[in-house]
Design a protein around this motif. Structure first.
Motif, PDB file in Angstrom:
ATOM      1  N   ASP A 188      40.413 -11.358  11.807  1.00  0.00           N
ATOM      2  CA  ASP A 188      39.943 -12.354  10.847  1.00  0.00           C
ATOM      3  C   ASP A 188      38.510 -12.069  10.402  1.00  0.00           C
ATOM      4  OD1 ASP A 188      39.839 -14.746   9.310  1.00  0.00           O
ATOM      5  OD2 ASP A 188      38.853 -15.763  10.979  1.00  0.00           O
ATOM      6  N   ASP A 201      31.145 -23.113   3.314  1.00  0.00           N
ATOM      7  CA  ASP A 201      32.402 -22.788   3.983  1.00  0.00           C
ATOM      8  C   ASP A 201      32.174 -21.908   5.212  1.00  0.00           C
ATOM      9  OD1 ASP A 201      33.771 -24.234   2.102  1.00  0.00           O
ATOM     10  OD2 ASP A 201      34.269 -22.495   0.836  1.00  0.00           O
ATOM     11  N   HIS A 202      31.210 -21.003   5.131  1.00  0.00           N
ATOM     12  CA  HIS A 202      30.928 -20.127   6.267  1.00  0.00           C
ATOM     13  C   HIS A 202      30.352 -20.928   7.440  1.00  0.00           C
ATOM     14  CE1 HIS A 202      31.666 -16.253   4.248  1.00  0.00           C
ATOM     15  NE2 HIS A 202      31.232 -16.870   3.148  1.00  0.00           N
ATOM     16  N   ASP A 228      34.096 -23.770  13.738  1.00  0.00           N
ATOM     17  CA  ASP A 228      35.439 -23.507  14.268  1.00  0.00           C
ATOM     18  C   ASP A 228      35.408 -22.344  15.261  1.00  0.00           C
ATOM     19  OD1 ASP A 228      36.411 -25.540  12.679  1.00  0.00           O
ATOM     20  OD2 ASP A 228      37.043 -24.187  11.053  1.00  0.00           O
ATOM     21  N   LEU A 229      34.603 -21.337  14.943  1.00  0.00           N
ATOM     22  CA  LEU A 229      34.456 -20.192  15.845  1.00  0.00           C
ATOM     23  C   LEU A 229      33.870 -20.625  17.194  1.00  0.00           C
ATOM     24  CD1 LEU A 229      34.222 -17.133  16.551  1.00  0.00           C
ATOM     25  CD2 LEU A 229      32.017 -17.149  15.348  1.00  0.00           C
ATOM     26  N   HIS A 236      31.148 -24.024   8.253  1.00  0.00           N
ATOM     27  CA  HIS A 236      32.268 -24.694   8.916  1.00  0.00           C
ATOM     28  C   HIS A 236      33.153 -23.693   9.666  1.00  0.00           C
ATOM     29  CE1 HIS A 236      31.318 -28.579   7.192  1.00  0.00           C
ATOM     30  NE2 HIS A 236      31.209 -28.013   5.988  1.00  0.00           N
ATOM     31  N   ARG A 237      33.233 -22.467   9.172  1.00  0.00           N
ATOM     32  CA  ARG A 237      33.929 -21.430   9.928  1.00  0.00           C
ATOM     33  C   ARG A 237      33.196 -21.118  11.225  1.00  0.00           C
ATOM     34  NH1 ARG A 237      34.676 -16.185   6.678  1.00  0.00           N
ATOM     35  NH2 ARG A 237      35.781 -15.606   8.613  1.00  0.00           N
ATOM     36  N   LEU A 273      31.769 -13.232   8.376  1.00  0.00           N
ATOM     37  CA  LEU A 273      31.071 -14.513   8.355  1.00  0.00           C
ATOM     38  C   LEU A 273      29.648 -14.296   7.849  1.00  0.00           C
ATOM     39  CD1 LEU A 273      31.786 -17.426   9.190  1.00  0.00           C
ATOM     40  CD2 LEU A 273      30.778 -16.952  11.430  1.00  0.00           C
TER      41      LEU A 273
END
Length: 359
Positions: free
Chosen positions: A206, A235-236, A242-243, A238-239, A212
């Motif tokens: 991913d 968006d990065h 999540d990471l 929030h990624r 990222l």
């Protein structure tokens, strides 16, 4: 022979005259002698002795005098080791299990293995709350433009108040913390390394296909104690959250002890007062004045590509680049365009105080 009988009679009369207070299941006896030593089972007691004994299955007598020691055994024999006449023997502590000798009333800290530590925390054991983290999973911030912006902010802060110099974070150690862990044994370090490797294996495809990108813009603070560069919440961002949540879950499943359960607030630290404790003869401010960095509140620092995750040690010596000791890392299949020449920002270390500059 006659003297021994007299001493025994005196002891018996004293014990009868002293009231016994019922405090289930402990009896407290108080004995004092000023003229002659008395005889109890075991060695003779010295003169001018005050002692309190507690009767339970296996009590332990703890002395408060560093030069003397005393242990009460289950056979009700009292053993004294003394250099001078004792004037006071400390409190009696009842314990279960074997009898142990402790001087000065000090308790030694217990070491816990990693799996037992996790099991005890899950069972609600409060004795492990004070374990401090000594490792963390982080993302290195190596972008040269970000480093130069950090140096400029720090130089302006020192120009405003030179006492803030000791609170500045070395730019060469720039990173984002995802989670902190407590590693106390080689087994625990092996578990943490395995958990990091598992994260890298699951995230490789991913993050290699869609890297990222973390953008830093603006300055903020935590209670005027920590000054940091903010991440743009795109968006990065929030990624990244999540990471971090995924990494935490993997480390939890791997029985790695994580003492900090607070919600993640990713940031890039610029200065923090915990690096500059108040010391005798040295001034350290109680808070960082926002005026020291007000001209940089809306600064755009740059963008960092996440190329990997690292397991970094807090208490070990830094490497030759002044970065944290890297115990393990996983690298993604990303070609990073960052300039690795940091002679214009990190080497030599900046900022430099005016008093340290050569004329």
């Amino acid at each position: 022979m006659r003297e021994g009988k007299v001493a025994n009679r005196r002891l018996f009369s004293l014990l009868i005259s002293i009231p016994i207070h019922w405090s289930p299941p402990i009896f407290h006896y108080r004995y004092a002698s000023r003229t002659s030593p008395a005889t109890l089972p075991g060695p003779a007691l010295p003169k001018s002795l005050n002692i309190a004994l507690s009767y339970r299955s296996q009590p332990r007598l703890r002395t408060t005098l560093p030069s003397q020691s005393c242990i009460y055994s289950p056979s009700r024999h009292v053993t004294f080791h003394h250099t001078n006449t004792l004037t006071q023997v400390g409190e009696v502590v009842s314990v279960s299990g074997s009898i142990k000798k402790q001087e000065g009333g000090k308790k030694k800290k217990k070491k816990h293995s990693s799996k037992k530590t996790v099991e005890k925390m899950e069972a609600g054991d409060t004795s492990l709350r004070n374990l401090r983290p000594n490792y963390f999973v982080g993302i290195q911030i190596s972008n040269e433009d970000i480093h130069k912006a950090l140096i400029q902010i720090q130089e302006d802060m020192v120009s405003y108040d030179e006492s803030l110099f000791r609170a500045l974070v070395d730019v060469a150690t720039s990173h984002i913390t995802l989670l902190v862990v407590h590693v106390d044994t080689e087994e625990a370090l092996s578990l943490a390394t395995s958990a990091l490797a598992k994260c890298g294996k699951q995230l490789m495809d991913d993050l290699s296909a869609c890297p990222l990108q973390l953008t830093f813009s603006g300055i903020s603070h935590f209670g005027h104690q920590v000054v940091y560069a903010q991440l743009v919440e795109d968006d990065h961002y929030h990624r990244l959250l999540d990471l971090a949540e995924y990494v935490r879950n993997v480390f939890g499943e791997g029985q790695v002890f994580m003492p900090d359960k607070r919600t993640l607030h990713p940031h890039l630290t610029i200065a923090k007062l915990s690096k500059a404790p108040r010391m005798r003869g040295k001034h350290a401010p109680r808070k960082i004045d926002p005026s020291s960095y007000k001209q940089h509140l809306d600064i755009h620092l740059g963008c960092q590509t996440v190329t990997g995750l690292q397991l970094l040690a807090m208490n070990k010596s830094k490497d030759h680049n002044r970065y944290y000791y890297n115990s393990a890392q996983v690298m993604f299949d990303i070609k990073c365009k960052d300039n690795m020449d940091h002679t214009q920002c990190c080497f030599p270390r900046r900022p430099i105080l005016k008093s340290q500059r050569r004329t």
